[in-house]
Design a protein around this motif. Structure first.
Motif, PDB file in Angstrom:
ATOM      1  N   GLY A  49       0.798  -1.222   0.000  1.00  0.00           N
ATOM      2  CA  GLY A  49       0.000   0.000   0.000  1.00  0.00           C
ATOM      3  C   GLY A  49       0.824   1.262   0.000  1.00  0.00           C
ATOM      4  O   GLY A  49       0.338   2.325   0.389  1.00  0.00           O
ATOM      5  N   VAL A  50       2.055   1.196  -0.477  1.00  0.00           N
ATOM      6  CA  VAL A  50       2.926   2.357  -0.473  1.00  0.00           C
ATOM      7  C   VAL A  50       2.651   3.294  -1.659  1.00  0.00           C
ATOM      8  O   VAL A  50       2.987   4.470  -1.617  1.00  0.00           O
ATOM      9  CB  VAL A  50       4.425   1.933  -0.450  1.00  0.00           C
ATOM     10  N   ILE A  51       1.982   2.789  -2.694  1.00  0.00           N
ATOM     11  CA  ILE A  51       1.719   3.605  -3.878  1.00  0.00           C
ATOM     12  C   ILE A  51       0.379   4.315  -3.737  1.00  0.00           C
ATOM     13  O   ILE A  51      -0.615   3.713  -3.354  1.00  0.00           O
ATOM     14  CB  ILE A  51       1.722   2.753  -5.162  1.00  0.00           C
ATOM     15  N   ALA A  52       0.371   5.596  -4.071  1.00  0.00           N
ATOM     16  CA  ALA A  52      -0.857   6.392  -4.094  1.00  0.00           C
ATOM     17  C   ALA A  52      -0.858   7.206  -5.385  1.00  0.00           C
ATOM     18  O   ALA A  52       0.208   7.478  -5.948  1.00  0.00           O
ATOM     19  CB  ALA A  52      -0.914   7.333  -2.892  1.00  0.00           C
ATOM     20  N   LEU A  53      -2.029   7.558  -5.856  1.00  0.00           N
ATOM     21  CA  LEU A  53      -2.121   8.446  -7.012  1.00  0.00           C
ATOM     22  C   LEU A  53      -2.152   9.884  -6.497  1.00  0.00           C
ATOM     23  O   LEU A  53      -2.992  10.249  -5.685  1.00  0.00           O
ATOM     24  CB  LEU A  53      -3.369   8.165  -7.841  1.00  0.00           C
ATOM     25  N   VAL A  54      -1.206  10.680  -6.958  1.00  0.00           N
ATOM     26  CA  VAL A  54      -1.127  12.087  -6.597  1.00  0.00           C
ATOM     27  C   VAL A  54      -1.224  12.877  -7.887  1.00  0.00           C
ATOM     28  O   VAL A  54      -0.364  12.746  -8.762  1.00  0.00           O
ATOM     29  CB  VAL A  54       0.201  12.403  -5.859  1.00  0.00           C
ATOM     30  N   ASP A  55      -2.272  13.653  -8.009  1.00  0.00           N
ATOM     31  CA  ASP A  55      -2.547  14.397  -9.242  1.00  0.00           C
ATOM     32  C   ASP A  55      -2.591  13.469 -10.444  1.00  0.00           C
ATOM     33  O   ASP A  55      -2.117  13.802 -11.531  1.00  0.00           O
ATOM     34  CB  ASP A  55      -1.516  15.507  -9.462  1.00  0.00           C
ATOM     35  N   GLY A  56      -3.127  12.267 -10.251  1.00  0.00           N
ATOM     36  CA  GLY A  56      -3.297  11.313 -11.336  1.00  0.00           C
ATOM     37  C   GLY A  56      -2.066  10.511 -11.703  1.00  0.00           C
ATOM     38  O   GLY A  56      -2.084   9.748 -12.664  1.00  0.00           O
ATOM     39  N   LEU A  57      -0.978  10.662 -10.948  1.00  0.00           N
ATOM     40  CA  LEU A  57       0.259   9.928 -11.227  1.00  0.00           C
ATOM     41  C   LEU A  57       0.681   9.139  -9.991  1.00  0.00           C
ATOM     42  O   LEU A  57       0.458   9.578  -8.860  1.00  0.00           O
ATOM     43  CB  LEU A  57       1.376  10.893 -11.634  1.00  0.00           C
ATOM     44  N   PRO A  58       1.324   7.979 -10.193  1.00  0.00           N
ATOM     45  CA  PRO A  58       1.744   7.180  -9.039  1.00  0.00           C
ATOM     46  C   PRO A  58       2.904   7.825  -8.286  1.00  0.00           C
ATOM     47  O   PRO A  58       3.842   8.346  -8.887  1.00  0.00           O
ATOM     48  CB  PRO A  58       2.165   5.847  -9.661  1.00  0.00           C
TER      49      PRO A  58
END
Length: 166
Positions: A49-58
């Motif tokens: 769960g370390v990846i998040a979408l920030v402004d539509g980018l990983p």
């Protein structure tokens, strides 16, 4: 007003940490992000769960978890974003700030215990607790030490040019 869930450690440590860091998942070059559609498959399949979408980018949020270099993000990405071959390290290392508890006379070795690469070692100091030292050449930049630091003293920092080209 929105409520945000904080762990007990984050609450007692002074609340919420800073925003999600803009660090790309391993194996993505900066120019390859142009092909990313923001579908979220990397987020959905990341086991830690370390990846998040920030402004539509990983982007990776090391305050939440670590990267184990499992490759699930690359395997499930439908776009040509990830480079061929498995990535085993990042182009950053960790940095330990002066707010680290041992520098303030409090014994803590949480970062050392969490580091799978054993890149953080503690050296004895006369009259005080052991203090951390980073072996930058051994650090993979996985972030395991960042989320366990009770005071947020461990952060990601760019590798020095000498270490990057060694």
């Amino acid at each position: 007003m929105t409520q945000q869930a904080l762990s007990r450690r984050h609450f007692l440590g002074g609340g919420r940490r800073g925003a999600v860091a803009r660090i790309r998942p391993p194996g993505i070059a900066q120019d390859a992000l142009a092909a990313c559609t923001g579908c979220g498959q990397c987020v959905e399949h990341c086991p830690t769960g370390v990846i998040a979408l920030v402004d539509g980018l990983p982007a990776l949020d090391f305050a939440a978890a670590e990267c184990t270099f499992c490759g699930a993000c690359a395997q499930n990405c439908p776009e040509p974003v990830f480079a061929d071959g498995a990535a085993g390290r990042f182009d950053h290392v960790v940095a330990i700030a002066s707010s680290c508890l041992p520098f303030r006379g409090v014994d803590c070795q949480a970062c050392r215990d969490a580091c799978p690469a054993e890149a953080i070692r503690f050296r004895p100091v006369r009259g005080g607790p052991f203090v951390p030292e980073l072996a930058a050449e051994a650090c993979t930049g996985c972030g395991a030490c960042i989320s366990v630091c009770p005071v947020g003293a461990v952060t990601a920092a760019p590798r020095s040019l000498e270490a990057a080209h060694a």
